[in-house]
Design a protein around this motif. Structure first.
Motif, PDB file in Angstrom:
ATOM      1  N   ASP A  46       0.816  -1.210   0.000  1.00 30.54           N
ATOM      2  CA  ASP A  46       0.000   0.000   0.000  1.00 30.54           C
ATOM      3  C   ASP A  46       0.853   1.264   0.000  1.00 30.54           C
ATOM      4  O   ASP A  46       0.533   2.241  -0.681  1.00 30.54           O
ATOM      5  CB  ASP A  46      -0.923   0.000   1.227  1.00 30.54           C
ATOM      6  N   ALA A  47       1.961   1.260   0.767  1.00 29.77           N
ATOM      7  CA  ALA A  47       2.814   2.441   0.871  1.00 29.77           C
ATOM      8  C   ALA A  47       4.006   2.395  -0.084  1.00 29.77           C
ATOM      9  O   ALA A  47       4.811   3.329  -0.105  1.00 29.77           O
ATOM     10  CB  ALA A  47       3.310   2.594   2.314  1.00 29.77           C
ATOM     11  N   GLY A  48       4.134   1.327  -0.874  1.00 27.93           N
ATOM     12  CA  GLY A  48       5.231   1.215  -1.826  1.00 27.93           C
ATOM     13  C   GLY A  48       6.589   1.053  -1.161  1.00 27.93           C
ATOM     14  O   GLY A  48       7.575   1.664  -1.585  1.00 27.93           O
ATOM     15  N   ILE A  49       6.648   0.228  -0.118  1.00 19.83           N
ATOM     16  CA  ILE A  49       7.872   0.030   0.652  1.00 19.83           C
ATOM     17  C   ILE A  49       8.529  -1.296   0.253  1.00 19.83           C
ATOM     18  O   ILE A  49       7.887  -2.352   0.311  1.00 19.83           O
ATOM     19  CB  ILE A  49       7.564   0.032   2.159  1.00 19.83           C
ATOM     20  N   ALA A  50       9.786  -1.236  -0.134  1.00 28.41           N
ATOM     21  CA  ALA A  50      10.516  -2.456  -0.500  1.00 28.41           C
ATOM     22  C   ALA A  50      10.774  -3.291   0.747  1.00 28.41           C
ATOM     23  O   ALA A  50      11.110  -2.763   1.804  1.00 28.41           O
ATOM     24  CB  ALA A  50      11.826  -2.099  -1.184  1.00 28.41           C
ATOM     25  N   ARG A  51      10.637  -4.608   0.597  1.00 28.40           N
ATOM     26  CA  ARG A  51      10.848  -5.513   1.719  1.00 28.40           C
ATOM     27  C   ARG A  51      11.811  -6.615   1.326  1.00 28.40           C
ATOM     28  O   ARG A  51      11.960  -6.933   0.154  1.00 28.40           O
ATOM     29  CB  ARG A  51       9.517  -6.112   2.177  1.00 28.40           C
ATOM     30  N   VAL A  52      12.443  -7.190   2.345  1.00 24.15           N
ATOM     31  CA  VAL A  52      13.268  -8.383   2.168  1.00 24.15           C
ATOM     32  C   VAL A  52      12.961  -9.318   3.334  1.00 24.15           C
ATOM     33  O   VAL A  52      12.448  -8.894   4.371  1.00 24.15           O
ATOM     34  CB  VAL A  52      14.785  -8.056   2.120  1.00 24.15           C
ATOM     35  N   GLU A  53      13.295 -10.583   3.161  1.00 25.36           N
ATOM     36  CA  GLU A  53      13.043 -11.576   4.204  1.00 25.36           C
ATOM     37  C   GLU A  53      14.069 -11.443   5.325  1.00 25.36           C
ATOM     38  O   GLU A  53      15.250 -11.179   5.083  1.00 25.36           O
ATOM     39  CB  GLU A  53      13.101 -12.982   3.598  1.00 25.36           C
ATOM     40  N   CYS A  54      13.623 -11.622   6.559  1.00 27.56           N
ATOM     41  CA  CYS A  54      14.536 -11.646   7.704  1.00 27.56           C
ATOM     42  C   CYS A  54      15.417 -12.887   7.633  1.00 27.56           C
ATOM     43  O   CYS A  54      15.113 -13.843   6.912  1.00 27.56           O
ATOM     44  CB  CYS A  54      13.746 -11.632   9.011  1.00 27.56           C
ATOM     45  N   GLU A  55      16.487 -12.896   8.412  1.00 30.89           N
ATOM     46  CA  GLU A  55      17.438 -14.006   8.428  1.00 30.89           C
ATOM     47  C   GLU A  55      17.102 -15.062   9.471  1.00 30.89           C
ATOM     48  O   GLU A  55      17.321 -16.255   9.252  1.00 30.89           O
ATOM     49  CB  GLU A  55      18.848 -13.471   8.693  1.00 30.89           C
ATOM     50  N   THR A  56      16.593 -14.652  10.638  1.00 39.70           N
ATOM     51  CA  THR A  56      16.412 -15.590  11.749  1.00 39.70           C
ATOM     52  C   THR A  56      14.961 -15.904  12.073  1.00 39.70           C
ATOM     53  O   THR A  56      14.692 -16.782  12.896  1.00 39.70           O
ATOM     54  CB  THR A  56      17.079 -15.049  13.038  1.00 39.70           C
ATOM     55  N   ILE A  57      14.028 -15.192  11.454  1.00 40.55           N
ATOM     56  CA  ILE A  57      12.604 -15.399  11.715  1.00 40.55           C
ATOM     57  C   ILE A  57      11.842 -15.349  10.403  1.00 40.55           C
ATOM     58  O   ILE A  57      12.289 -14.710   9.449  1.00 40.55           O
ATOM     59  CB  ILE A  57      12.039 -14.339  12.692  1.00 40.55           C
ATOM     60  N   PRO A  58      10.670 -15.996  10.341  1.00 42.10           N
ATOM     61  CA  PRO A  58       9.858 -15.945   9.121  1.00 42.10           C
ATOM     62  C   PRO A  58       9.009 -14.681   9.071  1.00 42.10           C
ATOM     63  O   PRO A  58       7.844 -14.662   9.460  1.00 42.10           O
ATOM     64  CB  PRO A  58       8.998 -17.212   9.236  1.00 42.10           C
ATOM     65  N   CYS A  59       9.609 -13.609   8.573  1.00 36.68           N
ATOM     66  CA  CYS A  59       8.961 -12.301   8.593  1.00 36.68           C
ATOM     67  C   CYS A  59       9.672 -11.399   7.595  1.00 36.68           C
ATOM     68  O   CYS A  59      10.857 -11.592   7.315  1.00 36.68           O
ATOM     69  CB  CYS A  59       9.065 -11.723  10.014  1.00 36.68           C
ATOM     70  N   SER A  60       8.963 -10.399   7.086  1.00 37.27           N
ATOM     71  CA  SER A  60       9.588  -9.395   6.217  1.00 37.27           C
ATOM     72  C   SER A  60      10.139  -8.247   7.046  1.00 37.27           C
ATOM     73  O   SER A  60       9.685  -8.004   8.169  1.00 37.27           O
ATOM     74  CB  SER A  60       8.570  -8.841   5.217  1.00 37.27           C
ATOM     75  N   ARG A  61      11.104  -7.539   6.474  1.00 37.94           N
ATOM     76  CA  ARG A  61      11.623  -6.326   7.094  1.00 37.94           C
ATOM     77  C   ARG A  61      11.706  -5.232   6.038  1.00 37.94           C
ATOM     78  O   ARG A  61      11.684  -5.506   4.830  1.00 37.94           O
ATOM     79  CB  ARG A  61      12.998  -6.569   7.722  1.00 37.94           C
TER      80      ARG A  61
END
Length: 201
Positions: free
Chosen positions: A111-126
């Motif tokens: 919605d806000a046009g924010i680029a994300r990548v996957e975290c290294e130690t948890i299943p979550c985006s950052r």
């Protein structure tokens, strides 16, 4: 002026919001058990311990589609993980966009046009461009006094720092100017710092 919170303050807006100031902003990213993504800012946020490193944030309102809380806390209940993304001044507008009362189906990254990548130690985006990210595993959720007040404490399991924020071996906050919350609709930005030595050092 003195007032007892239980009696009210008689002012146009709640002054408590502005007394504890400035407050850092925890821009919390989560992923629900169904894979849905969420990103939202919280100014009741801080670091609370060094070893192991731990952070906390509090959610203080609810949405009708989230059983007495908001998307962030609901997702953490389901998955036990979250990521704190540090907010720089340059991100103030997209951060503010993610604070909206959107339905749980809305992905704030998109919605806000924010680029994300996957975290290294948890299943979550950052948030990919954030000055720093703290990957966290939930330690506990504490129900606070009040209808929808919940405090989440997480242990930091991974730390990302943007390369341009490392100067002479320190994480330099003036490299990105952190955004802070002042209360009401007011914010501030850190553009100056100084050092003090503790007695005996």
């Amino acid at each position: 002026m003195f007032y007892r919170p239980e009696d009210g303050h008689g002012l146009p807006h709640n002054p408590f919001n502005a007394i504890v100031t400035p407050r850092p902003i925890g821009w919390i990213s989560t992923r629900g058990a169904d894979g849905s993504e969420n990103l939202a800012p919280y100014s009741f946020f801080n670091a609370v311990a060094y070893v192991p490193p731990q952070v906390m944030f509090a959610s203080t309102s609810a949405k009708p589609d989230r059983d007495g809380t908001k998307d962030t806390m609901a997702n953490i209940r389901e998955t036990g993980v979250f990521c704190v993304n540090i907010v720089e001044y340059a991100m103030k507008d997209v951060m503010n966009r993610t604070s909206g009362p959107w339905p749980k189906e809305v992905d704030e990254f998109e919605d806000a046009g924010i680029a994300r990548v996957e975290c290294e130690t948890i299943p979550c985006s950052r948030v990919a461009a954030a000055p720093a990210n703290l990957e966290c595993r939930l330690s506990q959720i504490v129900k606070l006094e009040g209808e929808a007040n919940f405090l989440a404490v997480g242990e930091v399991t991974g730390v990302h720092m943007r390369d341009d924020c490392l100067k002479d071996g320190i994480f330099d906050v003036l490299a990105f100017n952190p955004l802070t919350r002042m209360g009401y609709r007011d914010y501030s930005v850190i553009r100056e710092k100084f050092s003090l030595s503790r007695p005996g050092e």
